[in-house]
Each structure stands twice: as structure tokens, then as C-alpha cells.
Design a protein around this motif. Structure first.
Motif, short mmCIF file in Angstrom:
data_model
loop_
_atom_site.label_atom_id
_atom_site.label_comp_id
_atom_site.label_asym_id
_atom_site.label_seq_id
_atom_site.Cartn_x
_atom_site.Cartn_y
_atom_site.Cartn_z
N SER A 145 0.84 -1.19 0.00
CA SER A 145 0.00 0.00 0.00
C SER A 145 0.87 1.24 0.00
O SER A 145 1.79 1.35 0.80
CB SER A 145 -0.90 -0.01 1.24
OG SER A 145 -1.74 1.12 1.25
N THR A 146 0.56 2.16 -0.89
CA THR A 146 1.22 3.46 -0.89
C THR A 146 0.25 4.45 -0.29
O THR A 146 -0.83 4.68 -0.83
CB THR A 146 1.66 3.87 -2.30
OG1 THR A 146 2.53 2.86 -2.82
CG2 THR A 146 2.40 5.20 -2.28
N HIS A 162 -5.20 5.73 0.13
CA HIS A 162 -4.13 4.80 -0.20
C HIS A 162 -4.40 4.16 -1.56
O HIS A 162 -5.55 3.90 -1.90
CB HIS A 162 -4.07 3.65 0.81
CG HIS A 162 -4.19 4.07 2.23
ND1 HIS A 162 -3.76 3.28 3.25
CD2 HIS A 162 -4.68 5.18 2.83
CE1 HIS A 162 -3.97 3.87 4.41
NE2 HIS A 162 -4.53 5.03 4.17
N ILE A 163 -3.34 3.85 -2.28
CA ILE A 163 -3.43 2.99 -3.45
C ILE A 163 -2.79 1.67 -3.04
O ILE A 163 -1.60 1.63 -2.68
CB ILE A 163 -2.73 3.59 -4.68
CG1 ILE A 163 -3.37 4.93 -5.07
CG2 ILE A 163 -2.78 2.59 -5.85
CD1 ILE A 163 -4.84 4.86 -5.48
N THR A 164 -3.61 0.63 -3.04
CA THR A 164 -3.19 -0.67 -2.51
C THR A 164 -3.24 -1.72 -3.60
O THR A 164 -4.20 -1.78 -4.36
CB THR A 164 -4.10 -1.08 -1.32
OG1 THR A 164 -3.98 -0.07 -0.31
CG2 THR A 164 -3.71 -2.43 -0.77
N THR A 165 -2.22 -2.53 -3.66
CA THR A 165 -2.18 -3.68 -4.56
C THR A 165 -2.39 -4.93 -3.72
O THR A 165 -1.69 -5.15 -2.74
CB THR A 165 -0.81 -3.77 -5.28
OG1 THR A 165 -0.62 -2.57 -6.03
CG2 THR A 165 -0.76 -4.98 -6.20
N CYS A 198 -12.22 -0.62 -6.61
CA CYS A 198 -11.35 -1.45 -7.45
C CYS A 198 -11.07 -0.74 -8.77
O CYS A 198 -11.99 -0.46 -9.54
CB CYS A 198 -12.00 -2.81 -7.69
SG CYS A 198 -10.98 -3.92 -8.69
N ILE A 199 -9.80 -0.49 -9.01
CA ILE A 199 -9.35 0.12 -10.26
C ILE A 199 -9.10 -0.95 -11.31
O ILE A 199 -9.47 -0.80 -12.47
CB ILE A 199 -8.07 0.95 -10.01
CG1 ILE A 199 -8.38 2.09 -9.04
CG2 ILE A 199 -7.48 1.47 -11.32
CD1 ILE A 199 -7.15 2.80 -8.49
N SER A 200 -8.47 -2.06 -10.88
CA SER A 200 -8.19 -3.15 -11.82
C SER A 200 -8.08 -4.46 -11.05
O SER A 200 -7.87 -4.47 -9.84
CB SER A 200 -6.89 -2.88 -12.60
OG SER A 200 -5.78 -2.88 -11.72
N GLY A 201 -8.21 -5.56 -11.78
CA GLY A 201 -8.08 -6.87 -11.18
C GLY A 201 -9.41 -7.54 -10.95
O GLY A 201 -10.47 -7.07 -11.39
#
Length: 134
Positions: free
Chosen positions: A25-26, A40-43, A63-66
Motif C-alpha cells: 500500500s502506498t 491509499h493505493i493498494t495492490t 477497485c481500479i483493476s483486477g
């Protein structure tokens, strides 16, 4: 006014990698930014399957992607997650997050995080976690 770039923030201590290897997470916006929430932008890594229970925070996740799913443990409901999906943990919902394909998520927490939080044994973030320096 403050301006931050994700690619630059990822190169600083704002990027936190979970000790369990499920996510990174950033933290773009934190408590010391004085906005009343954190952003936060979290992967979530492909294959991740883990339980969380934010007892001290409310969270919304876009959700942006995935591709994956979230399961609420109180009622056993399972919700598919894909690009364009927002889920809102407005009742401190105990839940399981599963990533079938790596997911990029935009997350908002209230109250805001300090920056270095990772999940405790209950799957929550502590309120008094250490703040990022600088």
C-alpha cells in the motif's frame, strides 16, 4: 495545497509491504495531512486470501483493476470485485478478501492512518500506530 505523485510516493517510506506478503500500500494521504481521512493505493497480490476486521476504522475500497471477491463473515455473503466496484465497510465488517487476479484498489480510511500500520492478529489497524517520519 499539496501535490503527490504515486510513482514518487512508491519510492519513499509511504510504500508499506505487508509482512504476510498479501498486499502493498502506498499511503498518499495520512493523518498528518489534516484532512480527516487517509487515502491509499493498494495492490492485493494474486492468490491473496486473508481476513480483516477493522475494529478501529471505517473503510471504503474502489477497485481500479483486477478481479476478486470479498466475503462478509457475519452473514457469509460473497461479493464479486472487479474494476468499477466500490465496497464499503461501514459496520466494522469482519471480512475475507480474495484476489483471483492482482487488484489495484483506492482505499479511504476514517479515522486516518498514520502511515506505518499493518494488520494486527485480529486483522485490524491499531489507532496508535507509529507515524511516518518526514
Amino acid at each position: 495545497m499539496k501535490v503527490r505523485r504515486l510513482d514518487q510516493a512508491k519510492q519513499t517510506e509511504r510504500r508499506i509491504v505487508s509482512p504476510d506478503g498479501n498486499w502493498e500500500s502506498t499511503r498518499m494521504l495520512l493523518k498528518d495531512d489534516n484532512m480527516g481521512f487517509s487515502f491509499h493505493i493498494t495492490t492485493i497480490y494474486q492468490g491473496a486470501d486473508f481476513q480483516m476486521h477493522y475494529q478501529n476504522h471505517l473503510e471504503s475500497v474502489y477497485c481500479i483493476s483486477g478481479e476478486g471477491e470479498v466475503e462478509t463473515l457475519d452473514d457469509g455473503k460473497v461479493y464479486p470485485i472487479g474494476p468499477g466496484t466500490l465496497y464499503i465497510l461501514d459496520r466494522h465488517d469482519k471480512h475475507i478478501l480474495r484476489a483471483f487476479k492482482e487488484m489495484t484498489m483506492a482505499c479511504v480510511f476514517n479515522p486516518p492512518l498514520n502511515g506505518k500500520e499493518v494488520h494486527n492478529a485480529e486483522g485490524a489497524y491499531e489507532l496508535d500506530a507509529e507515524a511516518l517520519e518526514g
